[in-house]
Design a protein around this motif. Structure first.
Motif, PDB file in Angstrom:
ATOM      1  N   ARG A  91      42.421   7.419 139.315  1.00 38.35           N
ATOM      2  CA  ARG A  91      43.226   6.476 138.538  1.00 38.35           C
ATOM      3  C   ARG A  91      42.656   6.416 137.136  1.00 38.35           C
ATOM      4  O   ARG A  91      41.540   6.881 136.895  1.00 38.35           O
ATOM      5  CB  ARG A  91      43.166   5.084 139.181  1.00 38.35           C
ATOM      6  CG  ARG A  91      43.815   5.012 140.556  1.00 38.35           C
ATOM      7  CD  ARG A  91      43.650   3.588 141.104  1.00 38.35           C
ATOM      8  NE  ARG A  91      43.536   3.575 142.548  1.00 38.35           N
ATOM      9  CZ  ARG A  91      44.573   3.429 143.368  1.00 38.35           C
ATOM     10  NH1 ARG A  91      45.798   3.316 142.892  1.00 38.35           N
ATOM     11  NH2 ARG A  91      44.386   3.402 144.676  1.00 38.35           N
ATOM     12  N   PRO A  92      43.399   5.827 136.198  1.00 38.45           N
ATOM     13  CA  PRO A  92      42.894   5.795 134.811  1.00 38.45           C
ATOM     14  C   PRO A  92      41.556   5.109 134.727  1.00 38.45           C
ATOM     15  O   PRO A  92      40.724   5.453 133.878  1.00 38.45           O
ATOM     16  CB  PRO A  92      43.957   5.012 134.059  1.00 38.45           C
ATOM     17  CG  PRO A  92      45.186   5.123 134.888  1.00 38.45           C
ATOM     18  CD  PRO A  92      44.754   5.246 136.304  1.00 38.45           C
ATOM     19  N   GLU A  93      41.306   4.107 135.577  1.00 37.90           N
ATOM     20  CA  GLU A  93      40.024   3.423 135.490  1.00 37.90           C
ATOM     21  C   GLU A  93      39.096   4.019 136.532  1.00 37.90           C
ATOM     22  O   GLU A  93      39.505   4.412 137.608  1.00 37.90           O
ATOM     23  CB  GLU A  93      40.156   1.914 135.769  1.00 37.90           C
ATOM     24  CG  GLU A  93      41.361   1.240 135.165  1.00 37.90           C
ATOM     25  CD  GLU A  93      42.650   1.477 135.968  1.00 37.90           C
ATOM     26  OE1 GLU A  93      42.548   1.659 137.210  1.00 37.90           O
ATOM     27  OE2 GLU A  93      43.731   1.519 135.350  1.00 37.90           O
ATOM     28  N   LEU A  94      37.800   4.024 136.193  1.00 33.16           N
ATOM     29  CA  LEU A  94      36.815   4.609 137.097  1.00 33.16           C
ATOM     30  C   LEU A  94      36.731   3.874 138.413  1.00 33.16           C
ATOM     31  O   LEU A  94      36.535   4.453 139.462  1.00 33.16           O
ATOM     32  CB  LEU A  94      35.426   4.595 136.438  1.00 33.16           C
ATOM     33  CG  LEU A  94      35.052   5.848 135.643  1.00 33.16           C
ATOM     34  CD1 LEU A  94      33.621   5.718 135.137  1.00 33.16           C
ATOM     35  CD2 LEU A  94      35.196   7.105 136.482  1.00 33.16           C
ATOM     36  N   LYS A  95      36.933   2.528 138.331  1.00 31.72           N
ATOM     37  CA  LYS A  95      36.750   1.748 139.564  1.00 31.72           C
ATOM     38  C   LYS A  95      37.804   2.075 140.595  1.00 31.72           C
ATOM     39  O   LYS A  95      37.610   1.843 141.778  1.00 31.72           O
ATOM     40  CB  LYS A  95      36.742   0.242 139.264  1.00 31.72           C
ATOM     41  CG  LYS A  95      38.074  -0.348 138.800  1.00 31.72           C
ATOM     42  CD  LYS A  95      37.914  -1.871 138.676  1.00 31.72           C
ATOM     43  CE  LYS A  95      39.039  -2.577 137.915  1.00 31.72           C
ATOM     44  NZ  LYS A  95      40.384  -2.401 138.381  1.00 31.72           N
ATOM     45  N   LYS A 129      33.482  10.287 137.303  1.00 29.91           N
ATOM     46  CA  LYS A 129      33.752  10.302 135.875  1.00 29.91           C
ATOM     47  C   LYS A 129      34.298  11.656 135.432  1.00 29.91           C
ATOM     48  O   LYS A 129      35.252  11.744 134.669  1.00 29.91           O
ATOM     49  CB  LYS A 129      32.450   9.985 135.124  1.00 29.91           C
ATOM     50  CG  LYS A 129      32.664   9.753 133.634  1.00 29.91           C
ATOM     51  CD  LYS A 129      31.409   9.201 133.033  1.00 29.91           C
ATOM     52  CE  LYS A 129      31.455   9.030 131.521  1.00 29.91           C
ATOM     53  NZ  LYS A 129      32.496   9.673 130.813  1.00 29.91           N
ATOM     54  N   ARG A 151      37.867  11.873 136.532  1.00 30.98           N
ATOM     55  CA  ARG A 151      38.727  10.979 135.756  1.00 30.98           C
ATOM     56  C   ARG A 151      38.922  11.537 134.355  1.00 30.98           C
ATOM     57  O   ARG A 151      40.041  11.644 133.857  1.00 30.98           O
ATOM     58  CB  ARG A 151      38.067   9.582 135.709  1.00 30.98           C
ATOM     59  CG  ARG A 151      38.985   8.427 135.368  1.00 30.98           C
ATOM     60  CD  ARG A 151      39.261   8.309 133.888  1.00 30.98           C
ATOM     61  NE  ARG A 151      38.056   8.327 133.071  1.00 30.98           N
ATOM     62  CZ  ARG A 151      37.413   7.220 132.702  1.00 30.98           C
ATOM     63  NH1 ARG A 151      37.857   6.035 133.050  1.00 30.98           N
ATOM     64  NH2 ARG A 151      36.348   7.310 131.949  1.00 30.98           N
ATOM     65  N   ARG A 175      42.307  12.577 132.653  1.00 29.35           N
ATOM     66  CA  ARG A 175      42.823  11.771 131.555  1.00 29.35           C
ATOM     67  C   ARG A 175      42.818  12.507 130.232  1.00 29.35           C
ATOM     68  O   ARG A 175      43.817  12.569 129.537  1.00 29.35           O
ATOM     69  CB  ARG A 175      41.977  10.515 131.430  1.00 29.35           C
ATOM     70  CG  ARG A 175      42.808   9.332 130.974  1.00 29.35           C
ATOM     71  CD  ARG A 175      42.069   8.074 131.242  1.00 29.35           C
ATOM     72  NE  ARG A 175      41.654   7.482 129.988  1.00 29.35           N
ATOM     73  CZ  ARG A 175      41.026   6.321 129.906  1.00 29.35           C
ATOM     74  NH1 ARG A 175      40.725   5.668 131.020  1.00 29.35           N
ATOM     75  NH2 ARG A 175      40.690   5.826 128.777  1.00 29.35           N
ATOM     76  N   LYS A 216      49.650   4.737 132.912  1.00 33.80           N
ATOM     77  CA  LYS A 216      49.178   4.312 134.233  1.00 33.80           C
ATOM     78  C   LYS A 216      49.661   5.323 135.250  1.00 33.80           C
ATOM     79  O   LYS A 216      50.842   5.665 135.292  1.00 33.80           O
ATOM     80  CB  LYS A 216      49.723   2.905 134.573  1.00 33.80           C
ATOM     81  CG  LYS A 216      48.828   1.808 134.019  1.00 33.80           C
ATOM     82  CD  LYS A 216      49.368   0.416 134.326  1.00 33.80           C
ATOM     83  CE  LYS A 216      49.244   0.044 135.791  1.00 33.80           C
ATOM     84  NZ  LYS A 216      47.842  -0.248 136.161  1.00 33.80           N
TER      85      LYS A 216
END
Lengths: 860, 231
Positions: A328-332, A344, A347, A351, A359
């Protein structure tokens, strides 16, 4: 002696054989491991994964495939309309080229069908089309014509020519004397090399009515491509460039833009097709899902996941797969069960690498049950098959390598040593000069290696022509590779050990540098530079000689040069001869002077300046020696004379002493004390007498002041005579003489009287110092043209001094003992023996005392 | 009673010789240099001269030369010079014997006696009736009587010694090797002969020579053999 087995020949032999086997083992195991890249990566990483899905290679493959697929998805946006490929889309070249989002449609008169562009580009890439190369092959050159309103018109030459021929266009040429003609311009235009300069007579083109249409024209020299498909709404690119005001005069821009577009699209369509084709459902165990959260659009290769509304359930499905990753766009938001995966990296790759900014959720998964027999399946199976053996191979390789090093150290330590002695042994090869030896070893190694490498491309354990990797193809050439590489390793080891051990031995013996050509050269240079004042003449002469010859060679045929050359040769010949003769003379002179002929003079005539100076110096050395010799002879004679004179002066009073002692003895003294005193006086005066005589004798003998009368003498007779003379003396000491004499005569050429003195001194010595009631052995035998006489006795007193000292003057076996001897006997005997060409040796072993004298036997 | 002139610059030596010779019953005259000796000789008849070489005024050699111009009595040179060259010189200028210093007085006395015997008693004109007499200087051997004399004095030899001496005397000047002597005397092949002959020769020398180490008659030719010098 200790049995130092560790440096015995046999041990070394075994070790060397072992080294070969070990190196072969190392090479084979390394090759085996490296043949399978997946396994090799694991070995390099240091820990081997149990399963393929745990390996670094798998992690990398998953990432690569995932990113590839992602790029495919992005292409889909370009190429697809409602999920399927749409070749009828219109692409605006300029917009596409400028990277604008919205490039579908014809915006400014230069657009193509997507299908046409894709096919065009794809062909280019597959054929390796080079537009610039093609541009050079263009037959029909393009001509640019400029109108007075700063617009342009392009013609093909053929078209232009036709208009000139038909009179539709005419050149405006201001006639002058420069002679520029219409035909010249046409010819240059045809060849594509015409360019007008400001002040030429050519002033433009006019139409049939005489109106000037174009104020200038020249050959086009920009890009060009072969047109496969026409732009939308036009017949050709040139038409667009001529008619469309946006593009007028920009033919070069159009071609460049189109070229770039074709390449970009060609690549993209290939990628798109590849991804679309490879990852269809049923083709692979790999599954992906890309959901655009903003538009709700879903890209997936599984029909079951197409519904965006069931996204969460679908993600759950992925989580149940053997291996999966959710980006997903966020690492979490990142989830995965792949070992050692970097969230990372994934991602960022998704990205930034693919420009996904909005999103989204991107899920990939692999069904590790492998229902489809795809690449992953093959890979997993291959890994499962070979992984267990890898442990053994690793162990073998490492163990062999360690053992190899250990044995190498061992061999290094014992190199050149042997268990038989403590010496360093060098073999014949170690005696070679360092550089040629190293060169030979390297050549001997490299040549067969290169031949082997050329003859066998497949020294790797994969198929010979295999430029790509495929799991099922590995280990196909195992046996062949093992044999070839094993032999190469054995041979390498042999050469390496030969060179290395020789190097070690050389270092140990200190000959590495000492025996090198470089050192010889350096020392030669040093010699030359160190004695430049001595060699400059030789260098100069040689230089002139060489220069003359080169001159003659370069001017071959020139008789003057030839004459010069012959003259040079003649001069050198004379020079060399003179040098040789001079050297010979000096050699003879030095030899003569060294041989004792000190008054010899080297003849100086005809010598070069240098040699003359040497010869003169040698002559003066001879003179000096002569003088010194004469001086020493003189001083020796003076010494003898002195001793003789002194002895005369001693003898006179001694005579009185002896006479009066003798007279005293005649007096009948009752007192035993007085009788004892007289005895002492008599004894000592006698001793003094002997001593005086011996001193004179010794000084005469040692100064060589004695004349020898050589004659043939029977050594056997001589010994018998001597023995007879000493019979009484021996008897007095209760000594028994045991003679071993040869039956036949032994003839030697000596001075009989001097030999008697020698033998008398030896016998006297035995009579004086032998232990009472022992035997004295006198042996004479002949050996190799020499007569050897020896007299052995047992000494009465311990002889704890070296044999040599016994023949030194005034030294006796026991210095403190008072007997009648002077201690000069053996010294005199030795000198006399040597004067007559004999050898005098003393041998002491405990109380055994042996004198050996050897004379050359006269052959009859 | 013979008169003996002793000439030496060392008075003690003259004195000592005087004592010895007087003991033997000779009359001794003394001189201390060559000139003195010549003076004595002019005034007196002297039977024998013992003279030193190195003396002041006139040395022994020149004195001997002068004396020999007129006199023929025995001259014994007594010198510290012991070189062969010195001895040869001395004997050549006319001396009859040469004794080196330091000397054994008894040997000197023996030599004096020997020289006097030869000079006074035997002379040089001895008359021999028998053919079996061989002579060499003062040494004579009479094979008929089996008698050996040195300067007239009889010498006792064993039969083998006698035979050896006879062999050498018969062939004066000829050198006999040990093997030859052995074969002649023992009538056997000389195989494994040791020093027997040499020992006998030494014994003979001890009996006939005044100083066996410097023999006058029976000489050793080293490495070759033995001979009796023809005198």
């Amino acid at each position: 002696m200790k049995r130092q087995w560790y440096k015995a020949m046999l041990t070394k032999g075994i070790l060397i054989v072992l080294e070969h086997v070990l190196l072969a083992a190392v090479v084979v195991s390394c090759l085996w491991l490296s043949a399978y890249p997946v396994l090799w990566d694991e070995v390099i990483a240091g820990s081997m994964a149990r399963e393929y899905e745990e390996t670094a290679r798998f992690r990398g493959d998953m990432m690569n495939i995932s990113m590839e697929v992602l790029q495919g998805i992005r292409r889909s946006k370009t190429f697809e309309t409602d999920g399927t490929y749409d070749p009828d889309k219109i692409i605006d070249i300029q917009r596409y080229q400028e990277g604008m989002e919205d490039f579908e449609g014809d915006f400014n008169g230069l657009a193509y069908r997507l299908g046409d562009l894709c096919e065009w580009g794809e062909n280019w890439i597959k054929e390796g089309y080079d537009p610039y190369l093609k541009a050079k092959e263009i037959q029909d050159n393009i001509i640019v014509c400029k109108k007075s309103d700063d617009t342009y018109h392009y013609y093909y030459y053929s078209e232009f020519k036709k208009m000139i021929d038909g009179g539709e266009l005419r050149f405006v040429i201001v006639t002058d004397d420069s002679g520029v003609s219409e035909d010249d311009i046409l010819a240059e235009l045809r060849d594509g090399s015409f360019e007008n300069v400001a002040d030429t007579p050519f002033k433009g083109l006019q139409d049939i009515e005489g109106k000037v249409v174009y104020i200038d024209c020249w050959s086009y020299d920009g890009s060009w491509i072969e047109e496969k498909y026409p732009p939308i709404g036009a017949g050709s690119i040139m038409q667009v460039a001529n008619d469309n005001p946006v593009w007028n005069g920009r033919l070069n821009d159009i071609y460049d833009m189109l070229t770039n577009t074709l390449y970009a699209l060609g690549n993209e369509i290939l990628l798109y097709k590849h991804v679309d084709g490879s990852y269809q459902e049923g083709e692979t165990n790999f599954a992906y899902l890309y959901a655009d959260m903003q538009t709700g659009q879903v890209y997936t290769n599984r029909r079951e996941f197409e519904d965006y509304s069931k996204l969460e359930e679908n993600l759950e499905q992925f989580r149940k797969m053997g291996k999966y990753a959710i980006v997903r766009p966020e690492l979490k938001g990142f989830e995965s069960n792949i070992k050692d995966i970097s969230a990372k990296e994934w991602r960022d790759e998704v990205r930034y690498g693919n420009g996904e900014i909005g999103k989204f959720v991107y899920v990939v998964g692999l069904d590790t049950e492998y229902p489809v027999k795809d690449v992953f399946y093959t890979e997993a199976h291959t890994y499962e098959k070979y992984m267990p053996a890898a442990y053994g191979m690793c162990a073998l390789g490492i163990l062999s390598a360690v053992l190899f090093v250990v044995i190498l150290i061992w061999l290094t330590v014992v190199a050149g040593r042997s268990n038989l002695d403590e010496q360093l042994h060098l073999n014949w090869f170690d005696g070679w000069k360092t550089e040629p030896a190293a060169f030979i070893v390297i050549v001997l190694w490299a040549v067969p290696m290169v031949v082997l490498a050329i003859g066998n491309n497949d020294i790797r354990m994969v198929e010979a022509d295999l430029s790509y990797y495929e799991a099922s193809l590995i280990y196909r050439n195992l046996l062949r590779a093992v044999v070839i590489n094993g032999s190469a390793a054995v041979y390498t080891c042999a050469m390496f050990l030969a060179g290395y051990l020789s190097l070690v031995r050389r270092i140990k013996a200190g000959t590495l540098w000492k025996n090198s050509i470089l050192r010889s050269m350096i020392s030669f240079m040093r010699m030359v530079s160190g004695s430049l004042h001595a060699v400059w003449r030789a260098v100069l002469v040689f230089g002139v000689f060489v220069a003359v010859h080169w001159f003659a060679v370069l001017r071959s045929g020139s008789s003057a040069a030839m004459l010069l050359m012959f003259a040079g040769e003649a001069v050198i010949f004379v020079y060399l001869i003179r040098l040789a003769v001079g050297r010979q003379r000096i050699d003879t002179g030095v030899e003569k002077i060294a041989g004792g002929e000190v008054d010899y003079k080297i003849p100086l005539y005809g010598m070069g300046e240098e040699q003359r100076s040497i010869a003169e110096k040698i002559n003066s050395i001879g003179q000096g020696l002569d003088a010194a010799l004469a001086e020493s002879v003189k001083s020796e004679r003076l010494k003898t004379d002195l001793i003789t004179n002194v002895s005369h002066d001693i003898k006179t009073p001694l005579t009185s002493i002896i006479n009066y002692v003798s007279l005293l003895k005649q007096e009948d003294f009752e007192d035993p004390k007085i009788r004892r005193y007289i005895e002492v006086l008599e004894e000592k005066s006698q001793r003094l007498k002997t001593l005086t005589e011996d001193v004179v004798e010794a000084s005469k003998v040692s100064s060589g002041n004695i004349t020898l009368e050589y004659m043939d003498i029977n050594f056997v007779e001589m010994i018998q005579q001597t023995s007879g003379e000493f019979e009484e003396k021996f008897k007095a000491q209760e000594l028994t003489e045991v003679m071993m004499l040869p039956e036949e005569d032994v003839i030697i050429h000596v001075d009989g009287r001097q030999l008697w003195r020698i033998l008398a001194n030896i016998y006297n010595n035995a009579a004086k110092y032998a232990m009472k009631r022992t035997r004295v052995y006198a042996d004479l035998y002949t050996a190799e043209h020499s007569a050897v006489f020896s007299l052995k006795n047992i000494s009465d007193q311990p002889l704890n001094i070296p044999a040599e000292e016994l023949t030194e003057r005034f030294i006796r076996g026991d210095i403190s003992r008072g007997t009648e001897g002077s201690g000069l006997g053996l010294s005199i005997a030795k000198t006399l023996t040597e004067m007559q060409g004999g050898r005098f040796e003393l041998y002491l072993d405990g109380d055994l005392f042996r004198v050996t004298i050897t004379f050359p036997q006269k052959s009859l | 009673m013979s008169k003996i002139l002793v000439c030496d610059d060392d008075r003690e030596i003259v004195e000592a010789i005087d004592i010895y010779l007087t003991q033997e019953g000779y009359q001794v005259l003394k001189a201390y240099d060559g000139e003195e000796a010549l003076k004595v000789l002019k005034t007196q008849k002297v039977d024998l001269l013992v003279i030193d070489v190195m003396m002041p005024k006139l040395d022994g050699i020149r004195a001997t030369l002068k004396i020999r111009e007129e006199n023929n009595m025995p001259i014994i040179i007594l010198s510290a010079k012991s070189e062969d060259a010195d001895k040869i010189l001395g004997l050549n200028v006319g001396a009859d014997d040469y004794v080196t210093k330091p000397f054994n007085p008894l040997e000197l006395v023996a030599r004096v006696k020997s020289q006097l015997r030869r000079y006074t008693q035997l002379g040089s004109t001895a008359d021999h009736t028998s053919q079996a007499v061989y002579e060499a200087g003062g040494l004579a051997i009479n094979d008929d009587l089996k008698e050996v004399t040195v300067d007239g004095e009889p010498v006792r030899l064993t039969p083998i010694e006698y035979n050896i001496l006879l062999l050498l005397m018969k062939n004066q000047g000829k050198v006999f090797s040990i093997d030859q002597i052995y074969e002649n005397i023992w009538n056997e092949d000389a195989i494994g002969v040791d020093n027997t002959v040499a020992v006998h020769i030494r014994h003979i020398r001890e009996k006939i020579e005044i100083n066996p180490k410097e023999p006058r008659y029976l000489k050793v030719v080293w490495g070759v053999g033995y001979k009796v010098e023809k005198l």
